[in-house]
Design a protein around this motif. Sequence first.
Motif, PDB file in Angstrom:
ATOM      1  N   GLY A   9     -18.839  16.799  13.747  1.00 27.58           N
ATOM      2  CA  GLY A   9     -18.819  15.342  13.799  1.00 27.58           C
ATOM      3  C   GLY A   9     -18.577  14.744  12.423  1.00 27.58           C
ATOM      4  O   GLY A   9     -18.720  15.407  11.394  1.00 27.58           O
ATOM      5  N   LEU A  10     -18.185  13.501  12.411  1.00 27.37           N
ATOM      6  CA  LEU A  10     -17.926  12.803  11.150  1.00 27.37           C
ATOM      7  C   LEU A  10     -19.201  12.117  10.693  1.00 27.37           C
ATOM      8  O   LEU A  10     -19.886  11.468  11.482  1.00 27.37           O
ATOM      9  CB  LEU A  10     -16.825  11.766  11.342  1.00 27.37           C
ATOM     10  N   ASN A  11     -19.493  12.234   9.404  1.00 28.89           N
ATOM     11  CA  ASN A  11     -20.683  11.566   8.908  1.00 28.89           C
ATOM     12  C   ASN A  11     -20.428  10.064   8.768  1.00 28.89           C
ATOM     13  O   ASN A  11     -19.292   9.591   8.907  1.00 28.89           O
ATOM     14  CB  ASN A  11     -21.167  12.198   7.593  1.00 28.89           C
ATOM     15  N   ALA A  12     -21.465   9.311   8.514  1.00 32.03           N
ATOM     16  CA  ALA A  12     -21.377   7.851   8.469  1.00 32.03           C
ATOM     17  C   ALA A  12     -20.399   7.358   7.398  1.00 32.03           C
ATOM     18  O   ALA A  12     -19.682   6.381   7.608  1.00 32.03           O
ATOM     19  CB  ALA A  12     -22.754   7.247   8.235  1.00 32.03           C
ATOM     20  N   GLU A  13     -20.362   8.026   6.262  1.00 33.69           N
ATOM     21  CA  GLU A  13     -19.461   7.599   5.180  1.00 33.69           C
ATOM     22  C   GLU A  13     -17.998   7.739   5.599  1.00 33.69           C
ATOM     23  O   GLU A  13     -17.185   6.832   5.380  1.00 33.69           O
ATOM     24  CB  GLU A  13     -19.716   8.419   3.914  1.00 33.69           C
ATOM     25  N   ILE A  14     -17.665   8.857   6.223  1.00 29.43           N
ATOM     26  CA  ILE A  14     -16.289   9.063   6.662  1.00 29.43           C
ATOM     27  C   ILE A  14     -15.927   8.064   7.758  1.00 29.43           C
ATOM     28  O   ILE A  14     -14.836   7.482   7.749  1.00 29.43           O
ATOM     29  CB  ILE A  14     -16.080  10.518   7.139  1.00 29.43           C
ATOM     30  N   GLN A  15     -16.835   7.842   8.703  1.00 28.49           N
ATOM     31  CA  GLN A  15     -16.590   6.860   9.759  1.00 28.49           C
ATOM     32  C   GLN A  15     -16.358   5.477   9.163  1.00 28.49           C
ATOM     33  O   GLN A  15     -15.468   4.738   9.593  1.00 28.49           O
ATOM     34  CB  GLN A  15     -17.761   6.818  10.733  1.00 28.49           C
ATOM     35  N   SER A  16     -17.140   5.137   8.157  1.00 28.98           N
ATOM     36  CA  SER A  16     -16.984   3.837   7.503  1.00 28.98           C
ATOM     37  C   SER A  16     -15.629   3.716   6.815  1.00 28.98           C
ATOM     38  O   SER A  16     -14.960   2.679   6.931  1.00 28.98           O
ATOM     39  CB  SER A  16     -18.107   3.641   6.485  1.00 28.98           C
ATOM     40  N   ILE A  18     -12.863   5.333   7.549  1.00 25.14           N
ATOM     41  CA  ILE A  18     -11.830   5.238   8.586  1.00 25.14           C
ATOM     42  C   ILE A  18     -11.798   3.815   9.139  1.00 25.14           C
ATOM     43  O   ILE A  18     -10.734   3.226   9.324  1.00 25.14           O
ATOM     44  CB  ILE A  18     -12.085   6.256   9.717  1.00 25.14           C
ATOM     45  N   GLY A  19     -12.968   3.249   9.388  1.00 28.53           N
ATOM     46  CA  GLY A  19     -13.039   1.877   9.889  1.00 28.53           C
ATOM     47  C   GLY A  19     -12.392   0.880   8.940  1.00 28.53           C
ATOM     48  O   GLY A  19     -11.639   0.004   9.368  1.00 28.53           O
TER      49      GLY A  19
END
Length: 66
Positions: A9-16, A18-19
């Motif tokens: 899964g992607l951690n919160a930093e990577i998700q942020s 990408i967003g």
Amino acid sequence: MKDVKPKGGLNAEIQSRIGHQLRAMYDDVVRQGVPDRFAELIRKLDGAEAQAQIAGDSAAKTEGGE
């Protein structure tokens, strides 16, 4: 019960990140708004849907004896 974490899964930093990148890419598109021909089509579809709803309500009242 254990909390199960999905593997890979992607951690919160990577998700942020990408967003933020997606918002930057599509911000332009959002600012353009809806073309007139699409807005007109949506109005027509909404009108047809409303007419169908009214017809359905009338039929239900007639069948229900109201």
